[in-house]
Design a protein around this motif. Structure first.
Motif, mmCIF file in Angstrom:
data_model
loop_
_atom_site.group_PDB
_atom_site.id
_atom_site.type_symbol
_atom_site.label_atom_id
_atom_site.label_comp_id
_atom_site.label_asym_id
_atom_site.label_seq_id
_atom_site.Cartn_x
_atom_site.Cartn_y
_atom_site.Cartn_z
ATOM 1 N N ALA A 284 0.833 -1.213 0.000
ATOM 2 C CA ALA A 284 0.000 0.000 0.000
ATOM 3 C C ALA A 284 0.864 1.259 0.000
ATOM 4 O O ALA A 284 0.465 2.287 -0.558
ATOM 5 C CB ALA A 284 -0.922 0.001 1.216
ATOM 6 N N ALA A 285 2.053 1.175 0.613
ATOM 7 C CA ALA A 285 2.941 2.338 0.665
ATOM 8 C C ALA A 285 3.586 2.619 -0.685
ATOM 9 O O ALA A 285 3.709 3.777 -1.095
ATOM 10 C CB ALA A 285 4.019 2.130 1.722
ATOM 11 N N ILE A 286 3.988 1.552 -1.401
ATOM 12 C CA ILE A 286 4.678 1.758 -2.671
ATOM 13 C C ILE A 286 3.720 1.949 -3.840
ATOM 14 O O ILE A 286 4.100 2.458 -4.890
ATOM 15 C CB ILE A 286 5.639 0.584 -2.984
ATOM 16 C CG1 ILE A 286 4.857 -0.729 -3.153
ATOM 17 C CG2 ILE A 286 6.700 0.468 -1.912
ATOM 18 C CD1 ILE A 286 5.730 -1.914 -3.534
ATOM 19 N N SER A 287 2.440 1.559 -3.637
ATOM 20 C CA SER A 287 1.460 1.726 -4.713
ATOM 21 C C SER A 287 0.103 2.143 -4.132
ATOM 22 O O SER A 287 -0.850 1.360 -4.115
ATOM 23 C CB SER A 287 1.329 0.421 -5.514
ATOM 24 O OG SER A 287 0.497 0.608 -6.634
ATOM 25 N N PRO A 288 0.002 3.385 -3.629
ATOM 26 C CA PRO A 288 -1.213 3.828 -2.939
ATOM 27 C C PRO A 288 -2.430 4.020 -3.835
ATOM 28 O O PRO A 288 -3.532 4.236 -3.322
ATOM 29 C CB PRO A 288 -0.782 5.159 -2.321
ATOM 30 C CG PRO A 288 0.307 5.654 -3.216
ATOM 31 C CD PRO A 288 1.036 4.427 -3.668
ATOM 32 N N ALA A 289 -2.263 3.920 -5.154
ATOM 33 C CA ALA A 289 -3.389 4.100 -6.062
ATOM 34 C C ALA A 289 -3.827 2.795 -6.718
ATOM 35 O O ALA A 289 -4.688 2.797 -7.603
ATOM 36 C CB ALA A 289 -3.032 5.124 -7.148
ATOM 37 N N ASP A 290 -3.259 1.672 -6.304
ATOM 38 C CA ASP A 290 -3.610 0.370 -6.882
ATOM 39 C C ASP A 290 -4.852 -0.176 -6.192
ATOM 40 O O ASP A 290 -4.829 -0.526 -5.009
ATOM 41 C CB ASP A 290 -2.431 -0.594 -6.717
ATOM 42 C CG ASP A 290 -2.626 -1.879 -7.516
ATOM 43 O OD1 ASP A 290 -3.666 -2.540 -7.325
ATOM 44 O OD2 ASP A 290 -1.729 -2.221 -8.305
ATOM 45 N N ALA A 291 -5.953 -0.265 -6.927
ATOM 46 C CA ALA A 291 -7.229 -0.690 -6.338
ATOM 47 C C ALA A 291 -7.171 -2.118 -5.814
ATOM 48 O O ALA A 291 -7.763 -2.429 -4.779
ATOM 49 C CB ALA A 291 -8.343 -0.552 -7.381
ATOM 50 N N PHE B 86 -12.995 2.430 0.079
ATOM 51 C CA PHE B 86 -13.363 3.705 -0.545
ATOM 52 C C PHE B 86 -12.223 4.225 -1.415
ATOM 53 O O PHE B 86 -12.442 4.711 -2.531
ATOM 54 C CB PHE B 86 -13.719 4.741 0.519
ATOM 55 C CG PHE B 86 -14.104 6.076 -0.055
ATOM 56 C CD1 PHE B 86 -15.411 6.326 -0.434
ATOM 57 C CD2 PHE B 86 -13.155 7.079 -0.266
ATOM 58 C CE1 PHE B 86 -15.774 7.546 -0.988
ATOM 59 C CE2 PHE B 86 -13.508 8.292 -0.825
ATOM 60 C CZ PHE B 86 -14.818 8.524 -1.180
ATOM 61 N N LYS B 87 -10.991 4.149 -0.911
ATOM 62 C CA LYS B 87 -9.834 4.595 -1.699
ATOM 63 C C LYS B 87 -9.705 3.780 -2.988
ATOM 64 O O LYS B 87 -9.394 4.323 -4.048
ATOM 65 C CB LYS B 87 -8.560 4.474 -0.873
ATOM 66 C CG LYS B 87 -8.437 5.499 0.243
ATOM 67 C CD LYS B 87 -7.133 5.311 1.011
ATOM 68 C CE LYS B 87 -7.003 6.322 2.132
ATOM 69 N NZ LYS B 87 -5.757 6.124 2.921
ATOM 70 N N ALA B 88 -9.959 2.476 -2.882
ATOM 71 C CA ALA B 88 -9.893 1.625 -4.070
ATOM 72 C C ALA B 88 -10.903 2.084 -5.111
ATOM 73 O O ALA B 88 -10.596 2.168 -6.314
ATOM 74 C CB ALA B 88 -10.145 0.167 -3.682
ATOM 75 N N LEU B 89 -12.113 2.424 -4.651
ATOM 76 C CA LEU B 89 -13.160 2.869 -5.575
ATOM 77 C C LEU B 89 -12.871 4.262 -6.126
ATOM 78 O O LEU B 89 -13.327 4.609 -7.223
ATOM 79 C CB LEU B 89 -14.513 2.850 -4.874
ATOM 80 C CG LEU B 89 -15.033 1.448 -4.517
ATOM 81 C CD1 LEU B 89 -16.266 1.535 -3.642
ATOM 82 C CD2 LEU B 89 -15.333 0.660 -5.792
ATOM 83 N N THR B 90 -12.125 5.052 -5.378
ATOM 84 C CA THR B 90 -11.727 6.374 -5.881
ATOM 85 C C THR B 90 -10.849 6.232 -7.119
ATOM 86 O O THR B 90 -10.985 6.975 -8.094
ATOM 87 C CB THR B 90 -10.959 7.150 -4.798
ATOM 88 O OG1 THR B 90 -11.809 7.333 -3.670
ATOM 89 C CG2 THR B 90 -10.509 8.511 -5.311
ATOM 90 N N HIS B 91 -9.968 5.238 -7.083
ATOM 91 C CA HIS B 91 -9.044 5.027 -8.205
ATOM 92 C C HIS B 91 -9.626 4.099 -9.274
ATOM 93 O O HIS B 91 -9.197 4.157 -10.429
ATOM 94 C CB HIS B 91 -7.726 4.457 -7.691
ATOM 95 C CG HIS B 91 -7.022 5.360 -6.722
ATOM 96 N ND1 HIS B 91 -6.472 6.568 -7.094
ATOM 97 C CD2 HIS B 91 -6.791 5.231 -5.385
ATOM 98 C CE1 HIS B 91 -5.931 7.149 -6.036
ATOM 99 N NE2 HIS B 91 -6.099 6.365 -4.990
ATOM 100 N N SER B 92 -10.579 3.259 -8.873
ATOM 101 C CA SER B 92 -11.199 2.339 -9.831
ATOM 102 C C SER B 92 -12.672 2.168 -9.457
ATOM 103 O O SER B 92 -13.046 1.224 -8.756
ATOM 104 C CB SER B 92 -10.483 0.981 -9.795
ATOM 105 O OG SER B 92 -11.058 0.082 -10.717
#
Length: 433
Positions: free
Chosen positions: A119-126, A151-157
């Motif tokens: 999660a730290a190295i790829s914070p936008a990977d759903a 929610f963060k996952a759905l923000t990006h995907s």
């Protein structure tokens, strides 16, 4: 004929007077009507000393310094946050697969470390965010953190099927947990009210006041220690080795807090009140721009606040919302947290937006019968993470963060009061929580 003309003139004059009165009544009702909620007299506003003499004439002993250090030690909870680095998709995939493999083999601690790393190295990977959320939900029973990750996952995907299904399940559970947290806050607030009705607890109020200034300016990078801050406020003398700006930040915040204390008696929060808070908080540091809206475009990390020409209109809308029935019918902690976020989102000033927003937040809390909340300098990263989540569209983590800060401060006041009762030898007044 003359009589008819005179009578007509009189009727027209009366009609004009009536129309004028109706216009005045409409304008007064629209712009100056009092909000629907009737506020109780604040009982926690005396955490803010009224004048300098209440500090300079106070007899500070070594025992009082120990109380102050103990209170601050209670609040110490510094966390380290890993920085994002550039990595390949292959590394992310391999890390995620390894985390899943450790999870399946029962090696939970190793799996946790790998999920955190992914999660730290790829914070936008759903996929990473969703899998990490499932891991926390299944192994740690941490539904709140899992819901935030979904929610963060759905923000990006937005169409991620697993994240959609997971969040549909967790959203209602989290709402229920948040409601229970607010009930806990009210229960603790009532206990604290009862405690303060029995004794004034002057020492802990003074120490909490210093802590509030220390952490508020500390979040912005001020390096003064508590002892140095106390020395400055008590004596008015310069602290060796500290910059003029750091001195002025402390003195400005002191003025702003006293102004907030005056505003707690008002039922309406106006734009001029907010400008007055900012003018005092920043006036010593930047007297030219203090109490004035910004005229330049600003960038706050990845967040871009509205252009300067929109700020006056947005602040008028903000003022209307602050004093609306919709806002004031919320739980006070939620209302205060949203007031903080909405103001910092507009970012109406060049500098001092965070300090002003936190002071407006505490104005609302004190008016509603809660003690002022401080965001600790050690919580700076969590504070900004919650603000970033709100910028992405989910304000619940920020409201939850402010609620947790409220519980933290209530516990600190109650514990500190208990300590003071013991140290004063009045064991009959000690209440164990």
């Amino acid at each position: 004929m003359n009589g008819i003309i005179i009578l007509t003139s009189v009727l027209i004059s009366v009609l004009c007077v009536l129309i004028t009165l109706l216009q005045h009544y409409y304008l007064f009702y629209k712009y100056y009507k009092k909000p629907p909620i009737r506020y109780e007299i604040p009982i926690f506003d005396d955490f803010i000393p009224t004048d300098d003499r209440s500090l300079s004439n106070y007899d500070y002993s070594q025992e009082d310094d120990t109380v102050l250090q103990n209170l601050n030690a209670l609040l110490d909870s510094a966390d380290s946050v890993k920085k994002n680095v550039e990595v390949s998709e292959t590394e992310v995939y391999n890390t995620l697969q390894a985390a899943i493999a450790f999870r399946l083999s029962g090696k939970i601690h190793k799996a946790m470390k790998l999920f955190e790393h992914a999660a730290a190295i790829s914070p936008a990977d759903a996929d990473v965010l969703n899998r990490y959320g499932e891991f926390l939900e299944e192994t740690q029973k941490d539904i709140v953190s899992a819901d935030e990750l979904y929610f963060k996952a759905l923000t990006h995907s937005p169409d991620h099927p697993a994240a959609l299904m997971n969040r549909k399940r967790t959203a209602q559970l989290v709402d229920r947990l948040d409601s229970e947290m607010l009930k806990t806050i009210d229960s603790k607030r009532d206990i604290l009210k009862d405690m303060f009705s029995k004794d004034s607890y002057n020492t802990i109020k003074k120490q909490a006041y210093y802590l509030h200034i220390y952490h508020t300016v500390g979040i912005e990078g001020n390096t003064m220690t508590i002892d140095q801050l106390k020395y400055l406020l008590e004596t008015g003398q310069v602290v060796p080795g500290k910059s003029i700006i750091e001195h002025n930040e402390v003195l400005g915040l002191q003025l702003a807090m006293k102004y907030v204390k005056l505003l707690t008696r008002k039922n309406y929060i106006s734009i001029n009140d907010i400008l007055g808070i900012h003018r005092r908080a920043i006036g010593h540091v930047d007297p030219v721009k203090s109490g004035r809206f910004r005229t330049e475009k600003v960038f706050i990390g990845k967040h871009i606040p509205p252009p300067p020409e929109e700020v006056p209109t947005l602040m008028e809308v903000y003022e209307q919302w602050l004093n609306s029935e919709e806002a004031q019918n919320m739980h006070p902690v939620r209302y205060a947290a949203l007031a903080h976020y909405k103001l910092v989102d507009i970012h109406p000033f060049n500098d001092g937006n965070g300090r002003t927003s936190r002071l407006v937040m505490n104005l609302i809390l004190i008016r509603a019968g809660y003690p002022p909340v401080m965001v600790l300098k050690e919580q700076r990263d969590k504070y900004y993470d919650a603000l970033n989540a709100a910028n992405l569209g989910d304000v619940r983590p920020f409201v939850r963060f402010i609620a947790q800060c409220t519980i933290q401060i209530l516990d600190m006041y109650m514990h500190g009061s208990e300590v003071m009762s013991i140290e004063n030898g009045d064991k009959k007044e000690v209440i164990n929580y």
